[in-house]
Design a protein around this motif. Structure first.
Motif, PDB file in Angstrom:
ATOM      1  N   HIS A 268      40.209  50.485  40.111  1.00 38.94           N
ATOM      2  CA  HIS A 268      41.264  49.597  39.669  1.00 38.94           C
ATOM      3  C   HIS A 268      41.885  50.367  38.639  1.00 38.94           C
ATOM      4  O   HIS A 268      41.404  51.150  37.798  1.00 38.94           O
ATOM      5  CB  HIS A 268      40.565  48.073  39.235  1.00 38.94           C
ATOM      6  CG  HIS A 268      41.485  47.204  38.912  1.00 38.94           C
ATOM      7  ND1 HIS A 268      42.432  47.156  37.606  1.00 38.94           N
ATOM      8  CD2 HIS A 268      41.828  45.828  39.635  1.00 38.94           C
ATOM      9  CE1 HIS A 268      43.138  45.855  38.032  1.00 38.94           C
ATOM     10  NE2 HIS A 268      42.719  45.322  39.169  1.00 38.94           N
TER      11      HIS A 268
ATOM     12  N   TRP B 289      38.631  46.968  33.827  1.00 39.12           N
ATOM     13  CA  TRP B 289      38.108  46.518  35.010  1.00 39.12           C
ATOM     14  C   TRP B 289      36.408  46.965  34.799  1.00 39.12           C
ATOM     15  O   TRP B 289      35.572  46.254  35.070  1.00 39.12           O
ATOM     16  CB  TRP B 289      38.770  47.275  35.972  1.00 39.12           C
ATOM     17  CG  TRP B 289      37.867  47.181  37.290  1.00 39.12           C
ATOM     18  CD1 TRP B 289      37.386  48.253  37.993  1.00 39.12           C
ATOM     19  CD2 TRP B 289      37.463  46.158  38.229  1.00 39.12           C
ATOM     20  NE1 TRP B 289      36.659  47.810  39.016  1.00 39.12           N
ATOM     21  CE2 TRP B 289      36.930  46.408  39.216  1.00 39.12           C
ATOM     22  CE3 TRP B 289      38.018  44.654  37.976  1.00 39.12           C
ATOM     23  CZ2 TRP B 289      36.567  45.688  40.329  1.00 39.12           C
ATOM     24  CZ3 TRP B 289      37.683  44.003  39.072  1.00 39.12           C
ATOM     25  CH2 TRP B 289      37.023  44.478  40.021  1.00 39.12           C
TER      26      TRP B 289
ATOM     27  N   ARG C 114      39.223  40.631  39.822  1.00 41.84           N
ATOM     28  CA  ARG C 114      40.182  41.412  40.108  1.00 41.84           C
ATOM     29  C   ARG C 114      41.761  40.571  40.320  1.00 41.84           C
ATOM     30  O   ARG C 114      42.479  41.249  39.870  1.00 41.84           O
ATOM     31  CB  ARG C 114      40.108  42.132  41.533  1.00 41.84           C
ATOM     32  CG  ARG C 114      41.070  42.923  42.058  1.00 41.84           C
ATOM     33  CD  ARG C 114      40.434  43.564  43.572  1.00 41.84           C
ATOM     34  NE  ARG C 114      39.511  44.237  43.416  1.00 41.84           N
ATOM     35  CZ  ARG C 114      39.459  45.729  43.174  1.00 41.84           C
ATOM     36  NH1 ARG C 114      40.568  46.045  43.161  1.00 41.84           N
ATOM     37  NH2 ARG C 114      38.314  46.319  43.177  1.00 41.84           N
TER      38      ARG C 114
END
Length: 269
Positions: free
Chosen positions: A71, A76, A120
């Motif tokens: 990511h 993240w 996400r």
């Protein structure tokens, strides 16, 4: 289940009409009402759930692919590790009985997978980390949807707050007083797997926010379970005085087989 047992038992009688490539695959949770005869007549494969925080987090990262792990946002990696650690905590609290949860909840991998997807999506949509939205979706919906007790829900949200907060992105933030557990900032999934391997195999109660004495209940429960299993597998002796026990039958069979074995040949004779 009785109908299923009848169908499977009839396979032996109708063996001539069954195709040679026919196979029957059955999956089941560990329930008491599953027919014993089917288990006895088939091949069995079991998947034991991971035990311990290290095993739980390790399994979560083994299920991740390199593509899923990547990511662009720097937050993240730590947030993902914190989420997997939270998933391990809520599962392992069940071993403490009523001290862990008032009601035993069956949290599973789908809760974690959905929470990772939402994490996400939030990071892709917002330039900042929406802490309140993350906590609400993960704590109140994904995991909280299974919780029915008000105090358990409060405990769940308080536990999640330890891993979903701005401090987790800072160096030096620890999940417990010992300082062993924390979310490292690493660059690859293989580095995280190596880090997880170095975690303790035994979980100290302080990582759950509990006193050392709370571990006594878990150890007593485990000891009682082991003793119960040992007693269950002991041979059952019939009430008749002339009946032989399982051990006596086996010893008689051993003596009979020994009598059938020829004497050793002396090479000097």
């Amino acid at each position: 289940m009785p109908k299923l047992e009848e169908i499977v038992n009839n396979f032996n009688q109708d063996s001539g009409s069954i195709h040679e490539d026919f196979r029957l695959y059955l999956t089941s949770m560990p329930v008491k009402y599953f027919p014993v005869s089917i288990l006895q007549n088939g091949l069995k494969l079991t998947t034991e759930p991971p035990r311990g925080i290290r095993a739980n987090v390790k399994r979560s990262y083994n299920d991740l692919t390199e593509e899923t792990f990547k990511h662009a946002r720097p937050e993240w990696n730590r947030l993902l590790f914190g989420l997997c650690f939270f998933h391990a905590i809520v599962q392992e609290r069940r071993k403490f009985g009523p001290i862990g949860w008032n009601i035993v909840y069956q949290f599973n991998d789908s809760d974690l997978e959905t929470s990772i997807t939402m994490l996400r999506n939030f990071l892709n949509e917002f330039e900042f980390v929406p802490w309140e939205s993350l906590s609400f979706v993960t704590g109140d919906i994904n995991y909280g949807g299974r919780v029915t007790d008000d105090f358990d829900r409060l405990l769940l949200l308080c536990t999640l707050k330890k891993y979903y907060n701005p401090e987790i992105l800072e160096e030096g933030y620890r999940f417990s007083e010992s300082g062993i557990y924390y979310a490292p900032h690493l660059t690859s999934i293989f580095q995280y797997r190596e880090f997880i391997e170095k975690l303790p195999s035994d979980d100290p109660p302080e990582v759950f926010g509990m006193h050392e004495n709370s571990n006594l209940l878990f150890k007593l429960k485990e000891s009682s379970s082991i003793i119960s299993i040992i007693l269950d597998i002991q041979p059952r002796v019939s009430g008749k005085s002339d009946a032989k026990s399982s051990d006596e039958i086996i010893l008689d069979l051993v003596a009979e087989l020994q009598g059938m074995v020829p004497e050793l040949i002396d090479p000097k004779e």
